[in-house]
Design an enzyme around this catalytic site. Structure first.
Site, PDB file in Angstrom:
ATOM      1  N   LEU A 128      -5.859   1.046  -8.095  1.00 40.97           N
ATOM      2  CA  LEU A 128      -5.059   1.011  -6.871  1.00 40.97           C
ATOM      3  C   LEU A 128      -5.063  -0.378  -6.256  1.00 40.97           C
ATOM      4  CD1 LEU A 128      -4.669   3.334  -3.916  1.00 40.97           C
ATOM      5  CD2 LEU A 128      -5.923   1.235  -3.471  1.00 40.97           C
TER       6      LEU A 128
ATOM      7  N   HIS B 143       2.473   1.874  -3.404  1.00 39.31           N
ATOM      8  CA  HIS B 143       1.542   2.420  -4.388  1.00 39.31           C
ATOM      9  C   HIS B 143       1.225   3.886  -4.081  1.00 39.31           C
ATOM     10  CE1 HIS B 143      -2.152   3.293  -6.578  1.00 39.31           C
ATOM     11  NE2 HIS B 143      -1.782   2.356  -7.419  1.00 39.31           N
ATOM     12  N   GLU B 144       1.101   4.207  -2.804  1.00 40.64           N
ATOM     13  CA  GLU B 144       0.724   5.566  -2.419  1.00 40.64           C
ATOM     14  C   GLU B 144       1.855   6.568  -2.666  1.00 40.64           C
ATOM     15  OE1 GLU B 144      -2.305   6.807  -1.106  1.00 40.64           O
ATOM     16  OE2 GLU B 144      -2.939   4.898  -1.991  1.00 40.64           O
ATOM     17  N   SER B 145       3.086   6.193  -2.324  1.00 41.41           N
ATOM     18  CA  SER B 145       4.164   7.197  -2.326  1.00 41.41           C
ATOM     19  C   SER B 145       5.472   6.721  -2.939  1.00 41.41           C
ATOM     20  CB  SER B 145       4.459   7.610  -0.886  1.00 41.41           C
ATOM     21  OG  SER B 145       5.021   6.515  -0.167  1.00 41.41           O
TER      22      SER B 145
ATOM     23  N   VAL C 187       0.844  -1.199   0.000  1.00 38.30           N
ATOM     24  CA  VAL C 187       0.000   0.000   0.000  1.00 38.30           C
ATOM     25  C   VAL C 187       0.879   1.249   0.000  1.00 38.30           C
ATOM     26  CG1 VAL C 187      -1.739   1.311   1.289  1.00 38.30           C
ATOM     27  CG2 VAL C 187      -1.915  -1.185   1.160  1.00 38.30           C
TER      28      VAL C 187
END
Length: 468
Positions: free
Chosen positions: A430, A303-305, A300
């Site tokens: 996502l 994928h986010e940062s 996660v």
């Protein structure tokens, strides 16, 4: 008198032989008495266990669904690659579910086809691609022992001069394909259904030649299957193909694997080597607090940062888990740019979103749905659930919600449920990217050692009124 004695001895021998044959047949699986005995082999499409002992594999999930229908347990006989062919000739199993095609023995019975597939030649993408089967002459090609691919190669070796066949008896097909990616193997034969899955782990893999016609995948039932069990298994296969059960199981294993391209995978594998070691301890702490596999939390965060603790978006979500200011305040985060604070808070937030799912939503759907809510927010996610109900879809199934979520971008749908526009399609992307990143991390990174169970959230949720 001698004739009578001889006849009696012959009759007795036939009786003993008949009893021996019947004794070798397993009883029909019945609840609390006899398990369904299944012969299989390890592999991503057949049978696997993760670091925590949780079972997986597309055929294993299908077998478990069939066993539930029968109301019985399952006993697995997991054959090594080099012993599967011999085990198939025995009569100590009910069903052989090992990604098999129908046997060349006409007496061996099987279910109707479950899937269709073919055999492909795989090679490193830096090597000169083969364009004709005849070019295999003088080449060394590997395949897993006891598989249809090995049979295909043996057939070709009878037709193509100097084709050398190597049958690998250890590990699984992904190990073989990783050897190809590392340059230890030049050519390998693989099942076509594995191509997208394998590309997540071996980005340098290229398939170049079809080596067989399209072939069915079946469950083999042996030479003398129980008549009732054979009928039940065949009816089950036909039903799951009609009612969507098989499509849901296929989506669990194949639905996400086409999202990442070769560059994405190469970059991620590089970050695993260079950036992850600095953050791993924080992900382990987050697992110890929340019970979520640290590799999923890491997926996660990536994928986010892209594991950038200082990441900031134009909407002012910040940090390695890209938390909004409002969510960070609710979770007691004092500094969103602190990687430890952000990672722990992000994992707690995922658990809160999982707890908001209906009680009857099972894993892994509960997690995938929670991650969609992580992306678009609980309010928009609940709008998607209302829309699913309005359209007659199952709001607790990721397979159906991945179709519903993109509709939130269309006025005719979100206005109907008195909601606002949301980029639900991005939430689907996502989730499916995270699933691929997680698969790669599970393949390359060990589970945390002796991670304690998830802590109770009763204390955590008090005072956290997330928007619905």
């Amino acid at each position: 008198m001698r004739l009578k004695i001889a006849l009696l001895l012959i009759t007795f021998c036939f009786f003993i032989a008949g009893c021996g044959e019947n004794a070798s047949r397993l009883p029909f699986p019945t609840p609390a008495q006899h398990d369904l005995v299944v012969l299989t082999q390890a592999g991503p499409l057949t049978y696997s266990n993760d670091d925590n002992g949780n079972g997986g594999g597309l055929e294993r999930d299908l077998i478990e669904t069939f066993a539930q229908e029968l109301g019985v347990g399952v006993k697995y006989i997991v054959a090594q690659p080099n012993e599967l062919a011999d085990r198939l000739n025995r009569s100590d199993y009910h069903i052989a579910a090992a990604w098999l095609s129908p046997s060349s023995d006409p007496q061996t019975q099987a279910t109707p086809p479950i899937f269709q597939t073919r055999d492909l030649l795989a090679q490193h993408d830096a090597s000169l691609p083969l364009t004709e089967v005849a070019q295999l002459g003088g080449k060394t090609v590997h395949a897993m022992a006891g598989t249809r691919q090995a049979e295909t190669l043996r057939r070709l070796a009878r037709e193509i001069p100097e084709l050398k066949v190597v049958e690998v008896g250890q590990g699984d097909v992904l190990d073989l394909l990783e050897s190809l990616g590392n340059g230890k193997v030049e050519y390998a034969v693989m099942d076509a259904n594995l191509e997208d899955i394998a590309s997540q782990f071996v980005p340098t893999l290229r398939t170049t030649l079809n080596l067989s016609l399209e072939l069915p995948i079946v469950w083999q039932l042996g030479r003398h299957p129980n008549v009732e069990l054979a009928a039940r298994a065949s009816a089950f296969i036909e039903r799951v193909q009609r009612d969507g059960t098989l499509a849901r199981l296929e989506d669990r294993y194949f639905g996400h694997v086409h999202r990442l391209n070769q560059g994405d995978v190469v970059k991620f594998l590089g970050e695993i080597e260079t950036t992850l070691p600095k953050l791993r301890k924080h992900f382990h702490v987050a697992e110890s607090i929340t019970g979520i596999d640290w590799r999923l939390i890491a997926a996660v965060a990536y994928h986010e940062s892209h594991w950038d603790a200082n990441a900031t978006s134009y909407t002012n979500v910040r940090g390695i888990m890209m938390l909004t200011e409002e969510t960070a305040d609710r979770l007691g985060v004092s500094n969103r740019l602190d990687p430890r604070e952000s990672i722990v808070a992000g994992a707690r937030y995922i658990n809160l979103l999982k707890d908001q799912q209906s009680e009857d939503v099972a894993e892994p759907d509960r997690t995938w749905l929670a991650l969609a809510a992580y992306n678009i927010g609980p309010g928009h996610f609940n709008a998607a659930r209302r829309l699913a109900k309005h359209l007659g879809a199952d709001a607790g199934a990721w397979f159906e919600m991945k179709r519903i979520l993109p509709l939130l971008a269309q006025p005719k749908y979100y206005e109907k449920i008195k909601s606002s526009r949301a980029r639900g399609g991005e939430a689907v992307i996502l989730v499916e990217n995270i699933r691929s990143y997680y698969d790669i991390l599970v393949r390359h990174e060990p589970a945390a050692q002796a991670a304690p169970p998830r802590l109770s959230l009763q204390g955590e949720t008090r005072g956290l009124h997330l928007k619905r």
